[in-house]
Design a protein around this motif. Structure first.
Motif, PDB file in Angstrom:
ATOM      1  N   LYS A  56       0.833  -1.197   0.000  1.00 50.60           N
ATOM      2  CA  LYS A  56       0.000   0.000   0.000  1.00 50.60           C
ATOM      3  C   LYS A  56       0.870   1.249   0.000  1.00 50.60           C
ATOM      4  O   LYS A  56       2.072   1.192   0.242  1.00 50.60           O
ATOM      5  CB  LYS A  56      -0.907  -0.006   1.223  1.00 50.60           C
ATOM      6  CG  LYS A  56      -0.182  -0.085   2.540  1.00 50.60           C
ATOM      7  CD  LYS A  56      -1.163  -0.206   3.690  1.00 50.60           C
ATOM      8  CE  LYS A  56      -0.437  -0.329   5.020  1.00 50.60           C
ATOM      9  NZ  LYS A  56      -1.386  -0.432   6.148  1.00 50.60           N
ATOM     10  N   PRO A  57       0.273   2.425  -0.293  1.00 52.38           N
ATOM     11  CA  PRO A  57       1.034   3.673  -0.299  1.00 52.38           C
ATOM     12  C   PRO A  57       1.718   3.934   1.039  1.00 52.38           C
ATOM     13  O   PRO A  57       1.250   3.491   2.095  1.00 52.38           O
ATOM     14  CB  PRO A  57      -0.049   4.719  -0.597  1.00 52.38           C
ATOM     15  CG  PRO A  57      -1.108   3.983  -1.313  1.00 52.38           C
ATOM     16  CD  PRO A  57      -1.120   2.611  -0.711  1.00 52.38           C
ATOM     17  N   ASN A  58       2.811   4.669   0.966  1.00 53.72           N
ATOM     18  CA  ASN A  58       3.620   4.936   2.161  1.00 53.72           C
ATOM     19  C   ASN A  58       3.065   6.161   2.881  1.00 53.72           C
ATOM     20  O   ASN A  58       3.540   7.286   2.696  1.00 53.72           O
ATOM     21  CB  ASN A  58       5.083   5.154   1.755  1.00 53.72           C
ATOM     22  CG  ASN A  58       6.001   5.133   2.954  1.00 53.72           C
ATOM     23  OD1 ASN A  58       5.594   5.446   4.071  1.00 53.72           O
ATOM     24  ND2 ASN A  58       7.255   4.774   2.733  1.00 53.72           N
ATOM     25  N   GLN A  59       2.090   5.952   3.726  1.00 57.93           N
ATOM     26  CA  GLN A  59       1.466   7.048   4.456  1.00 57.93           C
ATOM     27  C   GLN A  59       2.406   7.620   5.511  1.00 57.93           C
ATOM     28  O   GLN A  59       2.311   8.806   5.855  1.00 57.93           O
ATOM     29  CB  GLN A  59       0.165   6.574   5.089  1.00 57.93           C
ATOM     30  CG  GLN A  59      -0.895   6.181   4.071  1.00 57.93           C
ATOM     31  CD  GLN A  59      -2.166   5.685   4.727  1.00 57.93           C
ATOM     32  OE1 GLN A  59      -2.255   5.532   5.948  1.00 57.93           O
ATOM     33  NE2 GLN A  59      -3.185   5.431   3.908  1.00 57.93           N
ATOM     34  N   ASP A  60       3.291   6.795   6.059  1.00 54.20           N
ATOM     35  CA  ASP A  60       4.238   7.283   7.066  1.00 54.20           C
ATOM     36  C   ASP A  60       5.151   8.357   6.481  1.00 54.20           C
ATOM     37  O   ASP A  60       5.377   9.410   7.085  1.00 54.20           O
ATOM     38  CB  ASP A  60       5.085   6.132   7.618  1.00 54.20           C
ATOM     39  CG  ASP A  60       4.267   5.145   8.426  1.00 54.20           C
ATOM     40  OD1 ASP A  60       3.245   5.569   8.990  1.00 54.20           O
ATOM     41  OD2 ASP A  60       4.661   3.969   8.502  1.00 54.20           O
ATOM     42  N   ALA A 102       4.585  10.160   3.778  1.00 52.32           N
ATOM     43  CA  ALA A 102       3.770  11.317   3.404  1.00 52.32           C
ATOM     44  C   ALA A 102       3.475  12.202   4.606  1.00 52.32           C
ATOM     45  O   ALA A 102       3.559  13.439   4.532  1.00 52.32           O
ATOM     46  CB  ALA A 102       2.467  10.847   2.753  1.00 52.32           C
ATOM     47  N   LYS A 103       3.175  11.586   5.723  1.00 53.98           N
ATOM     48  CA  LYS A 103       2.856  12.339   6.941  1.00 53.98           C
ATOM     49  C   LYS A 103       4.064  13.117   7.442  1.00 53.98           C
ATOM     50  O   LYS A 103       3.968  14.303   7.791  1.00 53.98           O
ATOM     51  CB  LYS A 103       2.355  11.379   8.018  1.00 53.98           C
ATOM     52  CG  LYS A 103       1.967  12.067   9.325  1.00 53.98           C
ATOM     53  CD  LYS A 103       1.464  11.048  10.333  1.00 53.98           C
ATOM     54  CE  LYS A 103       1.112  11.709  11.655  1.00 53.98           C
ATOM     55  NZ  LYS A 103       0.642  10.723  12.658  1.00 53.98           N
ATOM     56  N   THR A 131       4.919  16.073   5.151  1.00 53.01           N
ATOM     57  CA  THR A 131       4.016  17.201   5.393  1.00 53.01           C
ATOM     58  C   THR A 131       4.376  17.924   6.683  1.00 53.01           C
ATOM     59  O   THR A 131       4.411  19.155   6.731  1.00 53.01           O
ATOM     60  CB  THR A 131       2.561  16.701   5.466  1.00 53.01           C
ATOM     61  OG1 THR A 131       2.214  16.092   4.223  1.00 53.01           O
ATOM     62  CG2 THR A 131       1.613  17.860   5.756  1.00 53.01           C
ATOM     63  N   ILE A 157       6.267   7.790  -2.092  1.00 50.16           N
ATOM     64  CA  ILE A 157       5.012   7.941  -1.362  1.00 50.16           C
ATOM     65  C   ILE A 157       3.956   6.981  -1.898  1.00 50.16           C
ATOM     66  O   ILE A 157       3.117   6.470  -1.157  1.00 50.16           O
ATOM     67  CB  ILE A 157       4.531   9.408  -1.445  1.00 50.16           C
ATOM     68  CG1 ILE A 157       5.482  10.312  -0.650  1.00 50.16           C
ATOM     69  CG2 ILE A 157       3.101   9.556  -0.927  1.00 50.16           C
ATOM     70  CD1 ILE A 157       5.197  11.792  -0.779  1.00 50.16           C
ATOM     71  N   GLY A 198       8.486   4.277   6.884  1.00 51.83           N
ATOM     72  CA  GLY A 198       7.819   3.187   6.185  1.00 51.83           C
ATOM     73  C   GLY A 198       8.682   2.429   5.207  1.00 51.83           C
ATOM     74  O   GLY A 198       8.171   1.793   4.280  1.00 51.83           O
TER      75      GLY A 198
END
Length: 457
Positions: free
Chosen positions: A10-14, A16-17, A20, A52, A83
């Motif tokens: 799945k997408p790398n939300q860690d 991305a967060k 940001t 990401i 991530g």
């Protein structure tokens, strides 16, 4: 040959967060990574977009990405945090170290709050009084570090401190009203992780640094008390130790006194009475020439509660009287921090009722309770409910079933609204005191209702 990538599920939300949070653009992240490789890579904003989306670059790029974000955020960032690696579990003793060196202590605090989250904490073990040995003795020996400016990551200013103080006050209010298991309790740990921890390694003046350590210690103390209230005793100990060390970093004996006295409450409620007395009295003696009267009154009240549980009525009464006298000594212009404004005569009276309940002096417990009625249940929900459970038990000690059951019923109604393992313990203690009347129909009905109510909390 082009660099190969591995695609997670799945997408790398860690990532991305964190990107940001850092305020960096994808382009600036790519450029900084290229700089660290001395131009051997040619990543672009598109490369970062691919990461990401879930693509993982070859080594050592993940470590370099983490290093860039660590540099920007001013706190430790690992490959697992972004991530791109396995999540590492914190070492078992993390948080229990009370380091002598001030810089090492700050780095440890930043690491602790950056790596410990609520899921990890819930796997912790039981309370161990020995874990408090070194931290307590080291604070008593040297309760204050010298104030020094620091030059590191983000610049910390008055607005940052006001935000942390507001978070601490809000957390105290939620804890009092809804118990340590309220949903807001997790936000305290999150505030320590996302906001306070990076600031510890930031840039600030002596005065800002001292207050930063003070407010972070208070946030840690609130987090510890919430964990303790829910029965997560080992977690609470780690938070408390870090709070006490930050109090020493602040150079503020008053803060350390308050933290150590709160730690003594945990010790006494876990059955370590002698140690609790030493901690509370030590907190008072070390800070009696520096702390505000209301803070010292809290330390004496903590000592009184431990003396009461020990069965020493003379010592309990003396400590209780000292606590009241300290409150009475407050005059206009007397130092009186807002964060302990809850400690009033009504609150002392509520604790006194429990002290004399423990001493099996039901008449004195009921007299003290009359002075505690001023506490508003809508604000101090858990404290009022606990007091009613205590008073109900005192009525039963006086063989007054009717008043005891009526008071216990009110306690159950109030405490069923809060999420608190400690509150449940008080209800269970009251229920156990009903044993001589267990064959009475109204008693059997109450026991059944209490089981159902506690099961739903």
């Amino acid at each position: 040959m082009p660099a190969l990538h591995r695609r997670p599920k799945k997408p790398n939300q860690d990532l991305a967060k964190l990107l940001t949070e850092s305020g960096m653009s994808r382009k600036s992240l790519a450029q900084r990574v290229n700089e660290l490789t001395n131009g051997r890579t040619a990543y672009t904003h598109t490369s970062v977009g691919n990461w990401i989306a879930g693509m993982v670059p070859r080594d050592p790029t993940p470590a370099l990405v983490a290093a860039v974000l660590e540099e920007r955020l001013g706190r430790r960032v690992t490959v697992a945090d972004i991530g791109m690696g396995e999540v590492q579990r914190p070492r078992k003793d993390i948080g229990l170290d009370f380091l002598r060196n001030p810089d090492d202590a700050l780095r440890l605090a930043a690491e602790y709050w950056s790596t410990v989250d609520r899921r990890t904490l819930l796997t912790a073990g039981p309370f161990a009084i020995t874990a408090y040995g070194s931290p307590v003795s080291r604070w008593l020996a040297t309760p204050a570090d010298p104030a020094v400016p620091r030059f590191g990551g983000q610049r910390v200013g008055r607005t940052d401190l006001d935000e942390l103080w507001a978070a601490a006050e809000e957390a105290r209010q939620w804890d009092s009203k809804f118990g340590g298991g309220n949903w807001h309790a997790s936000s305290v740990v999150e505030c320590l992780k996302q906001r306070a921890a990076p600031m510890l390694l930031g840039t600030y003046t002596e005065s800002i640094g001292s207050e930063l350590f003070t407010v972070t210690a208070e946030l840690a103390r609130v987090a510890a008390w919430s964990a303790f209230d829910m029965g997560h005793h080992d977690v609470a100990q780690r938070h408390f130790v870090q709070a006490l060390r930050l109090a020493r970093s602040s150079g503020n004996l008053q803060t350390g006194c308050y933290v150590l006295a709160t730690m003594s409450l945990q010790a006494f409620l876990r059955g370590y009475i002698t140690e609790a007395i030493d901690m509370a009295e030590g907190a008072y003696e070390r800070a009696k020439h520096a702390a505000a009267p209301r803070v010292l009154a809290f330390a004496k009240l903590a000592a009184a509660r431990a003396y009461g549980r020990a069965g020493d009525e003379r010592a309990a009464t003396a400590a209780l009287t000292a606590s009241e006298n300290l409150i009475d000594s407050i005059r206009p212009g007397t130092p009186d921090p807002e964060w302990i404004g809850y400690l009033t005569h009504a609150r002392i009276s509520a604790d006194a009722a429990e002290i004399f309940r423990d001493l099996e002096n039901s008449a004195a417990a009921l007299r003290w309770n009359q002075q505690a009625d001023a506490m508003p249940p809508g604000v101090y929900t858990r404290a009022v409910g606990i007091r009613l459970a205590v008073v109900g038990t005192a009525h039963l000690q006086a063989n007054d079933l009717d008043h005891g059951l009526a008071t216990g019923t009110r306690a159950l109604e109030i405490l069923s609204q809060v999420r608190s393992a400690r509150a449940q313990d008080y209800v269970r203690k009251f229920t156990n005191s009903l044993d001589p009347w267990r064959h009475e129909s109204q008693v059997a009905d109450f026991i059944q209702r209490s089981r159902l109510a506690l099961a739903g909390v």
